[in-house]
Design an enzyme around this catalytic site. Structure first.
Site, PDB file in Angstrom:
ATOM      1  CB  CYS A 119     -35.404  23.099 -34.334  1.00 54.98           C
ATOM      2  SG  CYS A 119     -35.447  23.452 -36.121  1.00 54.98           S
ATOM      3  CE  LYS A 194     -34.246  30.369 -36.735  1.00 53.22           C
ATOM      4  NZ  LYS A 194     -34.209  28.955 -36.272  1.00 53.22           N
ATOM      5  CE  LYS A 247     -31.593  32.313 -34.306  1.00 61.69           C
ATOM      6  NZ  LYS A 247     -31.913  30.746 -34.101  1.00 61.69           N
TER       7      LYS A 247
HETATM    8  C1  PBG Z   1     -32.410  25.844 -35.620  1.00 64.13           C
HETATM    9  C2  PBG Z   1     -31.630  27.057 -34.922  1.00 64.13           C
HETATM   10  C3  PBG Z   1     -30.892  28.005 -35.640  1.00 64.13           C
HETATM   11  C4  PBG Z   1     -30.210  28.924 -34.714  1.00 64.13           C
HETATM   12  C5  PBG Z   1     -31.121  28.615 -33.510  1.00 64.13           C
HETATM   13  N1  PBG Z   1     -32.041  27.515 -33.703  1.00 64.13           N
HETATM   14  C6  PBG Z   1     -30.302  28.033 -36.944  1.00 64.13           C
HETATM   15  C7  PBG Z   1     -31.155  28.149 -38.273  1.00 64.13           C
HETATM   16  O1  PBG Z   1     -32.081  28.141 -38.091  1.00 64.13           O
HETATM   17  O2  PBG Z   1     -30.491  27.978 -39.216  1.00 64.13           O
HETATM   18  C8  PBG Z   1     -29.432  29.894 -34.956  1.00 64.13           C
HETATM   19  C9  PBG Z   1     -28.559  30.575 -33.659  1.00 64.13           C
HETATM   20  C10 PBG Z   1     -27.277  31.222 -34.041  1.00 64.13           C
HETATM   21  O3  PBG Z   1     -26.887  31.345 -35.216  1.00 64.13           O
HETATM   22  O4  PBG Z   1     -26.787  31.381 -33.063  1.00 64.13           O
HETATM   23  N2  PBG Z   1     -33.424  26.077 -36.357  1.00 64.13           N
END
Ligand code: PBG
Length: 323
Positions: A119, A194, A247
């Site tokens: 990411c 997500k 997620k």
């Molecule tokens: C990156 C990412 C995020 C998380 C995992 N990969 C944060 C987001 O999308 O803001 C969140 C993981 C967690 O809250 O434990 N994009």
């Protein structure tokens, strides 16, 4: 019907209760998130996530040895770079923080399974998951940088890439780039479903990745939707995802269940930072029995259909399962 049927008959004896238990946690179910940052001799605790640290690359190897010794076989790496920029270019460099950490960990622990979150939000000055054009993340430019990032991670020796950006078409782009670079055998775990969730709050402290303007609602899913989740799964599998993820986990057990029923690839659930922080906060106040709560939460995620669980509780539950 009662009195012939008495469901309590199978509950009176502890051995029998064990015998008829439908869901069991095993240490191999768990994947531990690990945060790596530039510098040396750093072990910096994240305020909102007690027991979770940012590690410099010199110290992360010892931490991984400790995890391996208690029985954790799989980790997912998140990186905090030295400098951020507009497009997150340093995420694609062979000197990138996750690339460095991967090489160090795989050299010391060749059998540790190391996954990389793919990411841009940790690497961009604006904290969004891709390249910004006209105030929003531009899809097709972003999937190009994610593909470069994936190839670079593959060259560093990563065992699996896990794109978490929620751009359309990124799985196909990453698969094509990996195959073109000779990494046909490297699997992709897609963060397919997500949600734009407030449960990521503590993670954004840990990864220093909070968006500097706006939010992620133009790319992450609306928490009110479930049928849309199945479309995300369908497209990602068609594009070549080997495993899919839902997620967060706890407020989305219904989604985990319907994803499990609708597809035939392994389903991973991410028990995210906010879910962890709530448990830890209540436990620190003595308001809940932490060990029992953690076991119940993780069991519910597995019961809903998760084949594997990414959780910050991994070290605690694996320790508890050992004893
Ligand atoms: C990156 C990412 C995020 C998380 C995992 N990969 C944060 C987001 O999308 O803001 C969140 C993981 C967690 O809250 O434990 N994009």
């Amino acid at each position: 019907m009662f009195p012939l049927t008495r469901l309590r008959r199978l509950r009176y004896n502890a051995v029998l209760r064990d015998m008829v238990q439908e869901t069991r946690l095993h240490r191999t179910d768990f994947i531990m998130p690990v945060f790596v940052r530039y510098g040396s001799k750093i072990q910096h605790e994240i305020q909102s996530m007690p027991g979770i640290y940012q590690w410099s690359t010199d110290k992360v190897v010892d931490e991984c040895k400790r995890l391996w010794d208690i029985g954790v076989q799989s980790i997912v790496l998140f990186g905090i770079p030295e400098h951020k920029d507009e497009t997150g270019a340093c995420a694609c460099s062979e000197h990138g923080i996750v690339q460095q950490a991967t090489r160090a960990i795989k050299q010391a622990l060749p059998h540790m399974f190391v996954i990389a979150d793919v990411c841009n939000c940790e690497y961009t000055t604006h904290g969004h998951c891709g390249t910004i054009v006209n105030g929003d993340v531009q899809n097709d430019m972003t999937i190009h940088t994610l593909s470069q990032q994936s190839v670079s991670l593959a060259q560093a020796g990563i065992d699996m890439v896990a794109p978490s950006d929620m751009m359309d078409g990124r799985v196909l782009a990453i698969r094509t780039a990996l195959d073109g670079a000779g990494f046909e055998e490297l699997p992709i775990l897609s963060y397919s479903v997500k949600y734009a969730s407030a449960f990521y709050g503590p993670f954004r402290d840990a990864a220093e990745s909070a968006p500097q303007f706006g939010d992620r609602k133009t790319y992450q899913m609306n928490p009110a939707n479930s049928r849309e989740a199945l479309r995300e799964i369908e497209t990602d599998i068609a594009e070549g995802a080997d495993m899919v993820m839902v997620k967060p986990a706890l407020s989305y057990l219904d989604i985990i269940q319907s994803v499990k029923q609708s597809c035939n690839v392994p389903v991973v659930a991410y028990n995210v930072s906010g879910e962890y922080a709530m448990v830890k906060a209540a436990a620190q106040r003595g308001w809940i029995d932490e060990q029992r709560i953690v076991s119940e939460i993780l069991t519910s995620i597995k019961r809903a259909g998760a084949d594997s669980i990414i959780s910050y509780h991994t070290q605690d539950i694996v320790g508890a399962l050992n004893s």
